[in-house]
Enzyme design. Structure first.
Site, PDB file in Angstrom:
ATOM      1  N   GLY A  42       0.781  -1.231   0.000  1.00 54.08           N
ATOM      2  CA  GLY A  42       0.000   0.000   0.000  1.00 54.08           C
ATOM      3  C   GLY A  42       0.813   1.281   0.000  1.00 54.08           C
TER       4      GLY A  42
ATOM      5  N   ASP B 262       0.639   3.328   4.338  1.00 53.33           N
ATOM      6  CA  ASP B 262      -0.367   4.069   3.581  1.00 53.33           C
ATOM      7  C   ASP B 262      -1.424   4.680   4.489  1.00 53.33           C
ATOM      8  OD1 ASP B 262      -1.434   1.583   4.287  1.00 53.33           O
ATOM      9  OD2 ASP B 262      -2.053   1.037   2.256  1.00 53.33           O
TER      10      ASP B 262
ATOM     11  N   ASP C 133      -5.631   2.647  10.389  1.00 50.18           N
ATOM     12  CA  ASP C 133      -7.059   2.405  10.617  1.00 50.18           C
ATOM     13  C   ASP C 133      -7.222   1.840  12.029  1.00 50.18           C
ATOM     14  OD1 ASP C 133      -9.753   1.956  10.355  1.00 50.18           O
ATOM     15  OD2 ASP C 133      -9.557   0.248   9.008  1.00 50.18           O
TER      16      ASP C 133
HETATM   17  P1  5GP Z   1      -5.063  -1.316  10.269  1.00 53.35           P
HETATM   18  O1  5GP Z   1      -4.186  -2.497  10.503  1.00 53.35           O
HETATM   19  O2  5GP Z   1      -4.562  -0.018  10.890  1.00 53.35           O
HETATM   20  O3  5GP Z   1      -6.501  -1.573  10.546  1.00 53.35           O
HETATM   21  O4  5GP Z   1      -5.103  -1.064   8.738  1.00 53.35           O
HETATM   22  C1  5GP Z   1      -3.990  -0.716   8.088  1.00 53.35           C
HETATM   23  C2  5GP Z   1      -3.919  -1.415   6.768  1.00 53.35           C
HETATM   24  O5  5GP Z   1      -5.199  -1.815   6.294  1.00 53.35           O
HETATM   25  C3  5GP Z   1      -3.384  -0.436   5.794  1.00 53.35           C
HETATM   26  O6  5GP Z   1      -1.996  -0.566   5.691  1.00 53.35           O
HETATM   27  C4  5GP Z   1      -4.100  -0.784   4.531  1.00 53.35           C
HETATM   28  O7  5GP Z   1      -3.362  -1.760   3.852  1.00 53.35           O
HETATM   29  C5  5GP Z   1      -5.407  -1.382   4.988  1.00 53.35           C
HETATM   30  N1  5GP Z   1      -6.491  -0.381   4.995  1.00 53.35           N
HETATM   31  C6  5GP Z   1      -7.058   0.241   6.048  1.00 53.35           C
HETATM   32  N2  5GP Z   1      -8.025   1.087   5.650  1.00 53.35           N
HETATM   33  C7  5GP Z   1      -8.049   0.996   4.306  1.00 53.35           C
HETATM   34  C8  5GP Z   1      -8.831   1.640   3.294  1.00 53.35           C
HETATM   35  O8  5GP Z   1      -9.691   2.501   3.520  1.00 53.35           O
HETATM   36  N3  5GP Z   1      -8.560   1.285   2.012  1.00 53.35           N
HETATM   37  C9  5GP Z   1      -7.622   0.346   1.686  1.00 53.35           C
HETATM   38  N4  5GP Z   1      -7.474   0.072   0.402  1.00 53.35           N
HETATM   39  N5  5GP Z   1      -6.876  -0.276   2.612  1.00 53.35           N
HETATM   40  C10 5GP Z   1      -7.083   0.066   3.902  1.00 53.35           C
HETATM   41 MG    MG Z   2      -1.183  -1.859   4.409  1.00 54.81          MG
END
Ligand code: 5GP
Ligand code: MG
Length: 185
Positions: free
Chosen positions: A45, A101, A104
């Site tokens: 990403g 990227d 979340d």
């Molecule tokens: P976390 O582990 O913080 O929940 O999410 C981080 C990873 O989830 C990011 O590096 C990304 O790859 C993916 N991600 C989180 N939100 C989004 C989103 O809105 N769109 C996309 N395409 N990937 C996301």
């Molecule tokens: Mg990611």
């Protein structure tokens, strides 16, 4: 583009301008780091963001890569972060800047930050292009953020949906009729 992609959330121009400012902030923080920094990019990403950011950082740097997956197939629901391949230079005693990227739930960065810290770097900082509000636990911190966005699933500028749309030059919202079509992959 196909009907999966909805409105443009952040234009190509706005991305360019913000990344230029971010690079200035980062250069300032590392101004007294003569040995340079080691970027650790979370693939895939952060690919486009990494490429744009590093070309605006006029300092010595090495680049390491890690893959972490959290979304399997055509879904927008995080399934938890799993470490994939790791290709890193020696991080011991180094000033490390993790590049991702989007923040979340924070699961991805919690994993990456833990992994990086195990290698005993001198400092660890994190830059993300995008940040969604409120879900990450307080111990997962980022030092530099491009844009705060609402809690919507976005694609483009490196971010994918089911492996697609990373090549869009802007960040767009995934249209609601594309989401979780197969929910069980
Ligand atoms: P976390 O582990 O913080 O929940 O999410 C981080 C990873 O989830 C990011 O590096 C990304 O790859 C993916 N991600 C989180 N939100 C989004 C989103 O809105 N769109 C996309 N395409 N990937 C996301
Ligand atoms: Mg990611």
């Amino acid at each position: 583009m196909p009907g999966d992609v909805g409105e443009v959330l952040i234009s190509e121009d706005a991305l360019k301008r913000r990344i230029t400012v971010l690079a200035r902030e980062i250069s300032h923080v590392y101004a007294d780091t003569p040995r340079g920094i080691t970027m650790v990019a979370v693939l895939a990403g952060s690919l486009i963001f990494l490429a744009d950011l590093i070309r605006r950082l006029p300092m010595k740097m090495r680049i390491g890569l890690m893959t972490v997956s959290s979304y399997a197939g055509a879904t927008t629901e995080s399934r938890g972060a799993v470490l994939g391949s790791v290709s890193l230079p020696d991080l011991r005693g180094r000033d490390v800047l993790i590049v991702d990227d989007i923040l979340d739930t924070g699961r991805t960065l919690a994993l990456v930050q833990t992994e990086v810290r195990r290698a005993k770097p001198r400092t660890v900082r994190t830059v993300v292009l995008l940040r969604k509000p409120g879900k990450a636990p307080p111990e997962v911190t980022v030092d530099f953020t491009g844009f705060d966005i609402d809690d919507v699933f976005v694609v483009g500028f490196g971010l994918d949906y089911d492996g697609l749309y990373r090549n869009l030059p802007h960040v767009a919202v995934l249209s609601s009729n594309a989401q979780d079509l197969d929910g069980v992959t």
